[in-house]
Design a protein around this motif. Sequence first.
Motif, mmCIF file in Angstrom:
data_model
loop_
_atom_site.group_PDB
_atom_site.id
_atom_site.type_symbol
_atom_site.label_atom_id
_atom_site.label_comp_id
_atom_site.label_asym_id
_atom_site.label_seq_id
_atom_site.Cartn_x
_atom_site.Cartn_y
_atom_site.Cartn_z
ATOM 1 N N PHE A 86 0.819 -1.217 0.000
ATOM 2 C CA PHE A 86 0.000 0.000 0.000
ATOM 3 C C PHE A 86 0.852 1.266 0.000
ATOM 4 C CE2 PHE A 86 -2.453 3.349 2.150
ATOM 5 C CZ PHE A 86 -3.587 3.366 1.350
ATOM 6 N N TYR A 87 1.920 1.267 0.816
ATOM 7 C CA TYR A 87 2.713 2.483 0.986
ATOM 8 C C TYR A 87 3.931 2.574 0.068
ATOM 9 C CZ TYR A 87 0.015 3.499 5.197
ATOM 10 O OH TYR A 87 -1.009 3.788 6.069
ATOM 11 N N VAL A 88 4.402 1.425 -0.434
ATOM 12 C CA VAL A 88 5.636 1.448 -1.224
ATOM 13 C C VAL A 88 5.453 0.807 -2.606
ATOM 14 C CG1 VAL A 88 8.073 0.770 -1.313
ATOM 15 C CG2 VAL A 88 7.024 1.373 0.886
ATOM 16 N N GLY A 89 5.119 -0.487 -2.619
ATOM 17 C CA GLY A 89 5.126 -1.243 -3.859
ATOM 18 C C GLY A 89 4.195 -0.716 -4.943
ATOM 19 N N LEU A 90 2.899 -0.672 -4.639
ATOM 20 C CA LEU A 90 1.924 -0.236 -5.653
ATOM 21 C C LEU A 90 2.103 1.229 -6.050
ATOM 22 C CD1 LEU A 90 -1.302 -2.132 -4.491
ATOM 23 C CD2 LEU A 90 0.190 -2.651 -6.434
ATOM 24 N N PRO A 91 2.354 2.150 -5.095
ATOM 25 C CA PRO A 91 2.614 3.533 -5.516
ATOM 26 C C PRO A 91 3.821 3.649 -6.448
ATOM 27 C CG PRO A 91 2.070 3.491 -3.197
ATOM 28 C CD PRO A 91 2.224 2.065 -3.620
ATOM 29 N N LEU A 92 4.918 2.940 -6.138
ATOM 30 C CA LEU A 92 6.097 3.017 -6.992
ATOM 31 C C LEU A 92 5.860 2.352 -8.337
ATOM 32 C CD1 LEU A 92 9.135 2.496 -4.588
ATOM 33 C CD2 LEU A 92 8.434 4.572 -5.777
ATOM 34 N N LEU A 93 5.108 1.257 -8.345
ATOM 35 C CA LEU A 93 4.777 0.588 -9.603
ATOM 36 C C LEU A 93 3.970 1.523 -10.492
ATOM 37 C CD1 LEU A 93 4.862 -2.043 -11.266
ATOM 38 C CD2 LEU A 93 2.746 -2.720 -10.118
ATOM 39 N N SER A 94 3.005 2.220 -9.913
ATOM 40 C CA SER A 94 2.194 3.173 -10.663
ATOM 41 C C SER A 94 3.047 4.340 -11.140
ATOM 42 C CB SER A 94 1.048 3.692 -9.784
ATOM 43 O OG SER A 94 0.229 2.637 -9.350
ATOM 44 N N PHE A 95 3.866 4.865 -10.241
ATOM 45 C CA PHE A 95 4.721 6.007 -10.591
ATOM 46 C C PHE A 95 5.651 5.671 -11.747
ATOM 47 C CE2 PHE A 95 8.875 8.018 -10.237
ATOM 48 C CZ PHE A 95 8.539 9.360 -10.334
ATOM 49 N N MET A 96 6.341 4.533 -11.671
ATOM 50 C CA MET A 96 7.322 4.196 -12.693
ATOM 51 C C MET A 96 6.666 3.919 -14.038
ATOM 52 S SD MET A 96 10.136 4.708 -11.285
ATOM 53 C CE MET A 96 11.065 4.230 -12.742
ATOM 54 N N ASN A 97 5.464 3.338 -14.026
ATOM 55 C CA ASN A 97 4.779 3.086 -15.297
ATOM 56 C C ASN A 97 4.340 4.381 -15.956
ATOM 57 O OD1 ASN A 97 3.960 0.125 -16.251
ATOM 58 N ND2 ASN A 97 4.262 0.110 -14.038
ATOM 59 N N LEU A 98 3.832 5.316 -15.165
ATOM 60 C CA LEU A 98 3.424 6.600 -15.725
ATOM 61 C C LEU A 98 4.630 7.447 -16.098
ATOM 62 C CD1 LEU A 98 0.455 7.444 -13.341
ATOM 63 C CD2 LEU A 98 0.322 6.759 -15.736
ATOM 64 N N TYR A 99 5.685 7.350 -15.320
ATOM 65 C CA TYR A 99 6.904 8.128 -15.582
ATOM 66 C C TYR A 99 7.543 7.720 -16.908
ATOM 67 C CZ TYR A 99 11.816 9.470 -15.228
ATOM 68 O OH TYR A 99 13.069 9.967 -15.488
ATOM 69 N N THR A 100 7.502 6.423 -17.208
ATOM 70 C CA THR A 100 8.133 5.928 -18.436
ATOM 71 C C THR A 100 7.172 5.907 -19.631
ATOM 72 O OG1 THR A 100 7.612 3.647 -17.783
ATOM 73 C CG2 THR A 100 9.770 4.506 -17.175
ATOM 74 N N LEU A 101 5.888 6.169 -19.389
ATOM 75 C CA LEU A 101 4.895 6.146 -20.463
ATOM 76 C C LEU A 101 4.842 7.498 -21.163
ATOM 77 C CD1 LEU A 101 2.563 4.467 -21.764
ATOM 78 C CD2 LEU A 101 1.029 5.548 -20.123
ATOM 79 N N ASP A 102 4.772 7.476 -22.476
ATOM 80 C CA ASP A 102 4.637 8.715 -23.250
ATOM 81 C C ASP A 102 3.169 9.138 -23.210
ATOM 82 O OD1 ASP A 102 4.698 10.863 -24.939
ATOM 83 O OD2 ASP A 102 5.671 9.806 -26.597
ATOM 84 N N LEU A 103 2.808 9.917 -22.182
ATOM 85 C CA LEU A 103 1.408 10.295 -21.988
ATOM 86 C C LEU A 103 0.891 11.204 -23.087
ATOM 87 C CD1 LEU A 103 1.399 10.856 -18.123
ATOM 88 C CD2 LEU A 103 0.349 8.989 -19.380
#
Length: 202
Positions: free
Chosen positions: A42-59
Amino acid sequence: MTIFDAFYLILPLFLIIFLGWLLFRLHVATEQWIKVLNEFAFYVGLPLLSFMNLYTLDLQAFGNAVLISNSIFMIAAIAVTVALTFLLRFSRTSGGVVILCALFGNIAYMGYPVNEMVFGKDGLSVAVIVCSISTFFFFTLAIAAAQYRAGGNPDLRAVLLHIAKIPLLWAVVIGAIMGYFRIPLPAVVVKPLNMLASASSA
């Protein structure tokens, strides 16, 4: 793709679930493990997974179709659910409970690994966006609707304070901004973030 192909793709996830059950049966894992793993996710894994996917995605190239369509879907789902609780003459308390239970799905814990297994990294990126939209509407409009249906006045301040404490939403906002404007992070930072994020992905 047949149903058997889909089952074969997500089979590793069920094997992980079976391993967890087996560890508990053998008394290797304890109840304390559940608390620690849930808090990590809740506090680390899923937030970082979401962050890294959006960070590397060409929005900018991704477009607004997923954002708009899922926002419309969530608003419509909330409206239909509330209406049904009135049409079916649920009590105030039951109506509020039904609204929350019907709209809150396990789309992050299960949705992320399943989508990545079936559709790859692109599927995971879409799942992150869908989960982010759903989470936002659930913790705002859905909770307010449930409070109203239960006979109370929605406490906007309490809802906003609750939202501010959800790491996943902050990770999505920051990741989307950095991804959209292509704000770079040093490689020495990106690597450990990816390692932590991968712990929440199958």
